[in-house]
Design a protein around this motif. Sequence first.
Motif, short mmCIF file in Angstrom:
data_model
loop_
_atom_site.label_atom_id
_atom_site.label_comp_id
_atom_site.label_asym_id
_atom_site.label_seq_id
_atom_site.Cartn_x
_atom_site.Cartn_y
_atom_site.Cartn_z
N ALA A 70 10.50 30.11 13.28
CA ALA A 70 10.18 29.91 14.68
C ALA A 70 11.28 29.17 15.42
O ALA A 70 11.41 29.29 16.63
N MET A 71 12.07 28.38 14.68
CA MET A 71 13.15 27.63 15.32
C MET A 71 14.27 28.60 15.71
O MET A 71 14.61 29.50 14.97
N SER A 72 14.83 28.39 16.90
CA SER A 72 15.87 29.30 17.37
C SER A 72 17.15 29.10 16.58
O SER A 72 17.42 28.04 16.04
N MET A 73 17.94 30.16 16.52
CA MET A 73 19.20 30.15 15.80
C MET A 73 20.20 29.28 16.58
O MET A 73 20.32 29.39 17.79
N THR A 74 20.88 28.39 15.90
CA THR A 74 21.86 27.53 16.56
C THR A 74 23.18 28.28 16.74
O THR A 74 23.40 29.33 16.13
N ILE A 75 24.03 27.72 17.54
CA ILE A 75 25.36 28.31 17.75
C ILE A 75 26.10 28.43 16.42
O ILE A 75 26.72 29.44 16.14
N CYS A 76 26.00 27.39 15.59
CA CYS A 76 26.69 27.42 14.29
C CYS A 76 26.19 28.57 13.42
O CYS A 76 26.98 29.27 12.80
N SER A 77 24.88 28.73 13.37
CA SER A 77 24.35 29.80 12.52
C SER A 77 24.67 31.18 13.11
O SER A 77 24.92 32.12 12.37
N LYS A 78 24.70 31.29 14.44
CA LYS A 78 25.10 32.56 15.07
C LYS A 78 26.55 32.86 14.74
O LYS A 78 26.89 34.00 14.39
N PHE A 79 27.40 31.83 14.83
CA PHE A 79 28.81 32.01 14.52
C PHE A 79 28.99 32.42 13.06
O PHE A 79 29.75 33.34 12.75
N ARG A 80 28.29 31.74 12.16
CA ARG A 80 28.38 32.04 10.73
C ARG A 80 27.97 33.49 10.47
O ARG A 80 28.63 34.21 9.71
N LYS A 81 26.89 33.93 11.11
CA LYS A 81 26.41 35.29 10.91
C LYS A 81 27.43 36.31 11.43
O LYS A 81 27.72 37.30 10.77
N ARG A 82 27.98 36.04 12.62
CA ARG A 82 28.97 36.96 13.18
C ARG A 82 30.25 36.99 12.37
O ARG A 82 30.87 38.04 12.19
N LEU A 83 30.66 35.82 11.87
CA LEU A 83 31.86 35.74 11.05
C LEU A 83 31.66 36.52 9.75
O LEU A 83 32.55 37.27 9.33
N ALA A 84 30.49 36.40 9.14
CA ALA A 84 30.21 37.14 7.91
C ALA A 84 30.24 38.65 8.20
O ALA A 84 30.77 39.43 7.39
N GLY A 85 29.70 39.06 9.34
CA GLY A 85 29.73 40.47 9.72
C GLY A 85 31.15 40.96 9.93
O GLY A 85 31.52 42.08 9.54
N LEU A 86 31.98 40.13 10.54
CA LEU A 86 33.38 40.49 10.78
C LEU A 86 34.14 40.62 9.47
O LEU A 86 34.87 41.59 9.26
N ILE A 87 33.92 39.66 8.58
CA ILE A 87 34.59 39.72 7.27
C ILE A 87 34.16 40.97 6.51
O ILE A 87 34.97 41.64 5.89
N GLU A 88 32.88 41.28 6.56
CA GLU A 88 32.36 42.48 5.89
C GLU A 88 32.98 43.74 6.49
O GLU A 88 33.31 44.68 5.77
N HIS A 89 33.17 43.74 7.81
CA HIS A 89 33.74 44.89 8.51
C HIS A 89 35.21 45.07 8.15
O HIS A 89 35.69 46.20 8.04
#
Length: 90
Positions: A70-89
Amino acid sequence: HRPWEFGVKHFAGLVTYDATDFIERNTDQLPLDLLECVTKCTNSIISTQFDALLTERQTLMQSTRRKQGAMSMTICSKFRKRLAGLIEHI
């Protein structure tokens, strides 16, 4: 500065920021351990304000504990998720 602006002196010089709708846009929550630390501040103005925020957060957490995620995603976790997606790409 206009009433809705503030400046921060960085190493490269003064940078002016526009605080219009600042609260509405900046909704990331402070980490719980940081809140707990700041409530121990010897400055009573700071500790009182952050103690109220900590109490509010703890009450919210207790009421939403049953709703995991229920807690919203923080900027850090959003960044981490996007960075992981970029690395995977790459």
